[in-house]
Design an enzyme around this catalytic site. Structure first.
Site, short mmCIF file in Angstrom:
data_model
loop_
_atom_site.label_atom_id
_atom_site.label_comp_id
_atom_site.label_asym_id
_atom_site.label_seq_id
_atom_site.Cartn_x
_atom_site.Cartn_y
_atom_site.Cartn_z
N TYR A 140 -2.14 -0.35 10.50
CA TYR A 140 -2.16 -0.69 9.06
C TYR A 140 -0.84 -0.27 8.39
O TYR A 140 -0.24 -1.03 7.63
CB TYR A 140 -3.35 -0.01 8.39
CG TYR A 140 -3.51 -0.32 6.92
CD1 TYR A 140 -4.05 -1.54 6.51
CD2 TYR A 140 -3.12 0.59 5.94
CE1 TYR A 140 -4.20 -1.83 5.16
CE2 TYR A 140 -3.26 0.30 4.59
CZ TYR A 140 -3.80 -0.91 4.20
OH TYR A 140 -3.94 -1.21 2.86
N SER A 193 0.87 -1.19 0.00
CA SER A 193 0.00 0.00 0.00
C SER A 193 0.90 1.22 0.00
O SER A 193 2.08 1.12 0.37
CB SER A 193 -0.84 -0.01 1.28
OG SER A 193 -1.47 1.23 1.50
P1 NAD Z 1 -11.52 -5.77 0.14
O1 NAD Z 1 -11.90 -5.66 1.57
O2 NAD Z 1 -12.51 -5.50 -0.93
O3 NAD Z 1 -10.89 -7.23 -0.15
C1 NAD Z 1 -10.07 -7.89 0.77
C2 NAD Z 1 -10.44 -9.37 0.72
O4 NAD Z 1 -9.56 -10.07 1.62
C3 NAD Z 1 -11.87 -9.62 1.21
O5 NAD Z 1 -12.58 -10.41 0.28
C4 NAD Z 1 -11.68 -10.33 2.53
O6 NAD Z 1 -12.70 -11.27 2.85
C5 NAD Z 1 -10.33 -11.00 2.33
N1 NAD Z 1 -9.69 -11.31 3.61
C6 NAD Z 1 -9.54 -10.49 4.68
N2 NAD Z 1 -8.96 -11.15 5.68
C7 NAD Z 1 -8.74 -12.41 5.24
C8 NAD Z 1 -8.19 -13.57 5.83
N3 NAD Z 1 -7.74 -13.57 7.10
N4 NAD Z 1 -8.11 -14.70 5.09
C9 NAD Z 1 -8.58 -14.73 3.81
N5 NAD Z 1 -9.11 -13.65 3.20
C10 NAD Z 1 -9.20 -12.52 3.91
O7 NAD Z 1 -10.29 -4.79 -0.02
P2 NAD Z 1 -9.29 -4.51 -1.23
O8 NAD Z 1 -9.22 -3.05 -1.35
O9 NAD Z 1 -9.57 -5.33 -2.42
O10 NAD Z 1 -7.94 -5.00 -0.52
C11 NAD Z 1 -7.05 -5.95 -1.07
C12 NAD Z 1 -5.65 -5.61 -0.64
O11 NAD Z 1 -5.32 -4.32 -1.14
C13 NAD Z 1 -5.43 -5.54 0.88
O12 NAD Z 1 -4.20 -6.15 1.21
C14 NAD Z 1 -5.36 -4.04 1.15
O13 NAD Z 1 -4.62 -3.74 2.30
C15 NAD Z 1 -4.71 -3.55 -0.12
N6 NAD Z 1 -4.90 -2.13 -0.41
C16 NAD Z 1 -6.16 -1.63 -0.54
C17 NAD Z 1 -6.31 -0.28 -0.79
C18 NAD Z 1 -7.67 0.37 -0.92
O14 NAD Z 1 -7.76 1.60 -0.85
N7 NAD Z 1 -8.74 -0.37 -1.14
C19 NAD Z 1 -5.17 0.56 -0.92
C20 NAD Z 1 -3.91 -0.02 -0.79
C21 NAD Z 1 -3.78 -1.35 -0.54
#
Ligand code: NAD
Length: 254
Positions: free
Chosen positions: A151, A138
């Site tokens: 985070y 991130s």
């Molecule tokens: P999201 O919440 O839509 O998807 C995350 C998925 O991970 C969900 O389906 C959730 O059920 C699954 N998950 C969570 N904990 C879990 C576990 N213990 N075991 C198995 N699955 C698990 O969010 P997203 O935005 O798609 O996030 C994906 C990645 O991107 C994450 O690592 C997040 O930190 C990173 N990220 C997101 C953003 C943002 O702004 N959305 C920005 C930077 C990085």
């Protein structure tokens, strides 16, 4: 068809970025193993992707991690690409209000869960003598953010893991890279908006988007495009790297 018959394993595949990546890899001919907490949410999100193996697993439990790797190899015989993507944002609070439980949980899932994924996937990729890994870090792995220290700590740590493991496996044909998105329009941003300004989520969104030079959140598909590039042979000389994908945020903040 850049990934025709390549086996791609994605964690967090029922959510925004993982789901977008699953669809793009599928469109490029990949065979998919998709992991998330609940089989039902995977079925709802990606049930229409033909031939995908759906695996319920909690990435923070090593037995589950071992099992999702074993099930992928059992189904397809190998793992060519690992998108190590599952993560949570946790509760946002100033440090004096942070609970031990929240800190532990965020670090357990985002760092140790991701590290265990690398441990078991790397074992398999070493047997094959090839593989490409993309870790979802991130811009929180590069910057500080008030209230988000758990985070931010987890994503800084993941970038450290990314660099170290890339060096460990550099001579074995395995590449390891990370993506560092700013706000992406997924469920996670809904949670972050609500954490930041409960009851005023639309205002929070405006504020967050205004802080991005391009004036908006990323779409999950834009992050997935970078993941596909890093996982492809076109990125054959790239390893141990981490890429900002932040609408210009990095240009003003560092
Ligand atoms: P999201 O919440 O839509 O998807 C995350 C998925 O991970 C969900 O389906 C959730 O059920 C699954 N998950 C969570 N904990 C879990 C576990 N213990 N075991 C198995 N699955 C698990 O969010 P997203 O935005 O798609 O996030 C994906 C990645 O991107 C994450 O690592 C997040 O930190 C990173 N990220 C997101 C953003 C943002 O702004 N959305 C920005 C930077 C990085």
């Amino acid at each position: 068809m850049e990934f025709k018959d390549k086996v791609v394993l994605i964690t967090g595949a029922a959510g925004g970025i993982g789901l977008a990546a699953a669809r793009k890899f599928a469109a490029e001919g990949a065979k998919l193993a998709l992991v998330d907490l609940k089989r039902e949410s995977l079925e709802t999100a990606v049930g229409d992707i033909e031939g995908a193996v759906l695996i319920a697993a909690d990435v923070s439990k090593e037995v589950d991690v071992e099992a999702y790797v074993a099930k992928t190899v059992e189904a397809f015989g190998r793992i060519d690409v690992f998108v190590n993507n599952a993560g949570i944002n946790g509760d946002f609070k100033p440090i004096e209000e942070q609970s031990f439980e929240n800190y532990s949980n965020v670090l357990l899932i985002n760092v140790i869960g991701a590290a265990m994924g690398l441990k078991h996937v790397v074992k398999q990729m070493k047997v094959q003598g090839s593989g490409a890994i993309v870790n979802t870090a991130s811009n929180g792995g590069l910057l500080g953010a008030p209230g988000m220290s758990a985070y931010v700590a987890s994503k800084h740590a993941l970038i450290g893991v990314n660099k170290s493991v890339a060096l460990e496996v550099a001579s074995t044909g395995i590449r390891v890279n990370a993506v560092c998105p700013s706000g992406v329009d997924t469920q996670m941003m809904r949670s972050i908006e609500s954490n930041a300004r409960k009851g005023e989520e639309a205002e929070a969104r405006k504020q967050f988007e205004a802080a991005v030079p391009l004036g908006r959140y990323a779409e999950a598909e834009e992050i997935a495009d970078l993941m596909l590039f890093l996982a492809s042979d076109r990125a054959s000389f790239i390893t141990g790297a981490y890429y900002r994908i932040d609408g210009g945020g990095g240009a003003v903040s560092v």
